[in-house]
Write an enzyme that holds these catalytic residues in place. Structure first.
Site, short mmCIF file in Angstrom:
data_model
loop_
_atom_site.label_atom_id
_atom_site.label_comp_id
_atom_site.label_asym_id
_atom_site.label_seq_id
_atom_site.Cartn_x
_atom_site.Cartn_y
_atom_site.Cartn_z
CB SER A 1 -0.90 0.02 1.24
OG SER A 1 -1.76 -1.09 1.25
N1 SAH Z 1 -0.71 -4.56 4.14
C1 SAH Z 1 -0.17 -4.94 2.87
C2 SAH Z 1 -1.19 -4.72 1.78
C3 SAH Z 1 -1.05 -5.70 0.70
S1 SAH Z 1 -2.32 -5.64 -0.51
C4 SAH Z 1 1.11 -4.19 2.54
O1 SAH Z 1 1.23 -3.03 2.93
O2 SAH Z 1 1.98 -4.75 1.89
C5 SAH Z 1 -3.60 -6.62 0.23
C6 SAH Z 1 -3.26 -8.04 0.57
O3 SAH Z 1 -4.47 -8.69 0.95
C7 SAH Z 1 -2.68 -8.86 -0.59
O4 SAH Z 1 -1.45 -9.39 -0.20
C8 SAH Z 1 -3.73 -9.96 -0.81
O5 SAH Z 1 -3.16 -11.21 -1.17
C9 SAH Z 1 -4.41 -10.05 0.56
N2 SAH Z 1 -5.75 -10.63 0.54
C10 SAH Z 1 -6.71 -10.53 -0.42
N3 SAH Z 1 -7.82 -11.22 -0.06
C11 SAH Z 1 -7.55 -11.78 1.16
C12 SAH Z 1 -8.28 -12.63 2.05
N4 SAH Z 1 -9.52 -13.05 1.77
N5 SAH Z 1 -7.68 -13.02 3.20
C13 SAH Z 1 -6.42 -12.60 3.51
N6 SAH Z 1 -5.67 -11.81 2.70
C14 SAH Z 1 -6.22 -11.40 1.55
#
Ligand code: SAH
Length: 214
Positions: free
Chosen positions: A64
């Site tokens: 993000s």
């Molecule tokens: N906090 C992270 C954001 C990554 S983007 C950072 O700053 O790097 C959002 C993440 O949510 C992705 O890695 C994606 O794989 C995950 N995601 C999507 N659907 C999900 C679910 N149902 N359960 C857990 N994680 C999920």
């Protein structure tokens, strides 16, 4: 992994930028000073690690924007020792920011590749959150109730399990919406079991997916 004076200097500049954009919570700003964001990025993005940008982290997911991480973290109104559940570990950067604030973190990621990659980087920084590979829609009942729950992917609806796993007075910060934009939403659990809802404008997240990927 090296955290040089140059990186530290770039972090200070990013913190100034976050302040200009309205982030004033000192614990959040201090956490950005402590956590080297470049550790969480591929080496090709190293030079841009401290710009307010999102980057690919593998498995079609993105880390993000720093502002989004700071904004969501601020909405949680954390206090040291709080128990926090994060949905979407991704790169692990947001997880490390939470740990740096001094809360106890449980984080779930549905992409195995990312779950495996994030773990050693967070440990290297000396933090020990409880990381799980699994489906965030279910939350993590064994560690509930939580003071705060943070969803870092765009949710098509508010999962009932997440509401159930929140303490009274606890906050759920969740970007809601399908498609390109989501509305940043904060729910606070009231004594009668109802929720107060506040919204904080449009953000863009990768979608919260239903099935656990291989
Ligand atoms: N906090 C992270 C954001 C990554 S983007 C950072 O700053 O790097 C959002 C993440 O949510 C992705 O890695 C994606 O794989 C995950 N995601 C999507 N659907 C999900 C679910 N149902 N359960 C857990 N994680 C999920």
């Amino acid at each position: 992994m090296i955290d040089s004076y140059r990186h530290k200097g770039l972090r200070r500049q990013l913190i100034d930028e976050l302040k200009e954009k309205g982030i004033s919570n000192q614990a959040v700003l201090d956490a950005f000073d402590k956590v080297p964001r470049h550790f969480f990025l591929d080496s090709s993005f190293m030079n841009q690690a401290y710009t307010n940008m999102a980057f690919q982290i593998g498995a079609k997911q993105t880390i993000s924007h720093p502002f989004t991480v700071a904004f969501q973290t601020t909405l949680l109104e954390l206090e040291r020792g709080h128990r926090v559940l994060e949905i979407g570990t991704g790169s692990g950067f947001q997880t490390a920011i939470l740990c740096a604030i001094g809360v106890r973190v449980v984080s779930i990621e549905r992409q195995k590749e990312l779950y495996i990659k994030a773990k050693p980087i967070i440990s290297h920084l000396g933090y020990s959150p409880n990381l799980f590979y699994g489906d965030g829609y279910k939350g993590k009942a064994s560690y509930a109730p939580y003071d705060s729950i943070l969803v870092t992917c765009g949710a098509p609806f508010i999962p009932q399990e997440l509401k159930d796993q929140l303490k009274v007075g606890g906050r759920l910060v969740i970007p809601i919406g399908e498609g390109k934009m989501q509305i940043m939403t904060r729910l606070t659990k009231l004594e009668n079991g109802e929720f107060e809802t506040e919204t904080y404008g449009d953000f863009s997240f990768v979608p919260m997916l239903t099935k656990t990927a291989k």
